[in-house]
Design a protein around this motif. Sequence first.
Motif, PDB file in Angstrom:
ATOM      1  N   SER A  80      21.718  27.179  35.305  1.00  0.00           N
ATOM      2  CA  SER A  80      22.438  28.463  35.599  1.00  0.00           C
ATOM      3  C   SER A  80      23.586  28.149  36.721  1.00  0.00           C
ATOM      4  N   GLN A  81      24.569  28.964  36.495  1.00  0.00           N
ATOM      5  CA  GLN A  81      25.723  28.918  37.246  1.00  0.00           C
ATOM      6  C   GLN A  81      25.946  30.316  38.014  1.00  0.00           C
ATOM      7  N   PRO A  82      26.690  30.349  38.880  1.00  0.00           N
ATOM      8  CA  PRO A  82      27.243  31.538  39.754  1.00  0.00           C
ATOM      9  C   PRO A  82      28.117  32.304  38.564  1.00  0.00           C
ATOM     10  N   GLY A  83      28.739  31.769  37.702  1.00  0.00           N
ATOM     11  CA  GLY A  83      29.550  32.507  36.759  1.00  0.00           C
ATOM     12  C   GLY A  83      28.622  33.279  35.601  1.00  0.00           C
ATOM     13  N   ASP A  84      27.260  32.767  35.674  1.00  0.00           N
ATOM     14  CA  ASP A  84      26.589  33.501  34.491  1.00  0.00           C
ATOM     15  C   ASP A  84      25.912  34.743  35.277  1.00  0.00           C
ATOM     16  N   SER A  85      26.411  35.140  36.526  1.00  0.00           N
ATOM     17  CA  SER A  85      26.009  36.275  37.017  1.00  0.00           C
ATOM     18  C   SER A  85      26.506  37.613  36.189  1.00  0.00           C
ATOM     19  N   ALA A  86      25.666  38.407  35.874  1.00  0.00           N
ATOM     20  CA  ALA A  86      26.145  39.579  34.832  1.00  0.00           C
ATOM     21  C   ALA A  86      24.938  40.017  34.586  1.00  0.00           C
ATOM     22  N   THR A  87      25.110  41.198  33.704  1.00  0.00           N
ATOM     23  CA  THR A  87      24.059  42.121  32.997  1.00  0.00           C
ATOM     24  C   THR A  87      23.987  41.683  31.725  1.00  0.00           C
ATOM     25  N   TYR A  88      22.349  41.267  31.526  1.00  0.00           N
ATOM     26  CA  TYR A  88      22.226  40.956  30.137  1.00  0.00           C
ATOM     27  C   TYR A  88      21.409  41.972  29.213  1.00  0.00           C
ATOM     28  N   PHE A  89      21.724  42.116  28.055  1.00  0.00           N
ATOM     29  CA  PHE A  89      21.001  43.188  27.374  1.00  0.00           C
ATOM     30  C   PHE A  89      20.576  42.535  25.943  1.00  0.00           C
ATOM     31  N   CYS A  90      19.419  42.674  25.453  1.00  0.00           N
ATOM     32  CA  CYS A  90      18.633  42.406  24.120  1.00  0.00           C
ATOM     33  C   CYS A  90      19.182  43.677  23.325  1.00  0.00           C
ATOM     34  N   ALA A  91      19.364  43.499  22.149  1.00  0.00           N
ATOM     35  CA  ALA A  91      19.779  44.585  21.360  1.00  0.00           C
ATOM     36  C   ALA A  91      19.098  44.129  19.977  1.00  0.00           C
ATOM     37  N   PRO A  92      18.257  43.981  19.527  1.00  0.00           N
ATOM     38  CA  PRO A  92      17.748  44.006  18.231  1.00  0.00           C
ATOM     39  C   PRO A  92      18.369  45.074  16.982  1.00  0.00           C
TER      40      PRO A  92
END
Lengths: 115, 115
Positions: A80-92
């Motif tokens: 993982s990298q600092p640029g991966d900092s974000a909000t992640y959503f699963c959405a089936p």
Amino acid sequence: QQQVKQSPQSLIVQKGGIPIINCAYENTAFDYFPWYQQFPGKGPALLIAIRPDVSEKKEGRFTISFNKSAKQFSLHIMDSQPGDSATYFCAPWGFDCGGAQKLVFGQGTRLTINP
Amino acid sequence: GAVVSQHPSRVICKSGTSVKIECRSLDFQATTMFWYRQFPKQSLMLMATSNEGSKATYEQGVEKDKFLINHASLTLSTLTVTSAHPEDSSFYICSAREPGPNEQFFGPGTRLTVL
């Protein structure tokens, strides 16, 4: 009625670590399992997705693991990298009780990768 | 991936006025478009699904007369927030889906602030 439960709500990982985000669902009619990445002030973007006929899919540093019997799927981010900092959503995606086909979003996980 | 645009990206209006937000699929024909609302630090909430040439299907709790949706062509859908009030202030995101594949492409979002 909560069809999709995402955990954890927030996650802090050191650079190079492997954050894991989990998603549990109830509706067995879901047939497409994507993860979306959203940066502040932007719309979500598809990161990676899996169909229920495979148990794992890898694209670059991102891996989805899918457990159909447990009705769970997870996102792993390698190196993982600092640029991966974000909000992640699963959405089936699938049909809801009313017969409409749509994405059902999880609650989101705010991921922070420290340098 | 395919591109979805939204206009405007940010709008500030006075209470009681109506605001129109446009959503365009730039390089594909979208038979179905979706409108979402997202409050700060929360997940996306589906407001309505619109199919080209037919009336939109609204989610439970979403006022049809307040959030007017028009899907006049295969590349354009509009959301009009009528008589907007401060509680309508939110981040509105559209997405578009082309026939066949499950993938939805999201727009960059519109930040609506009602004073």
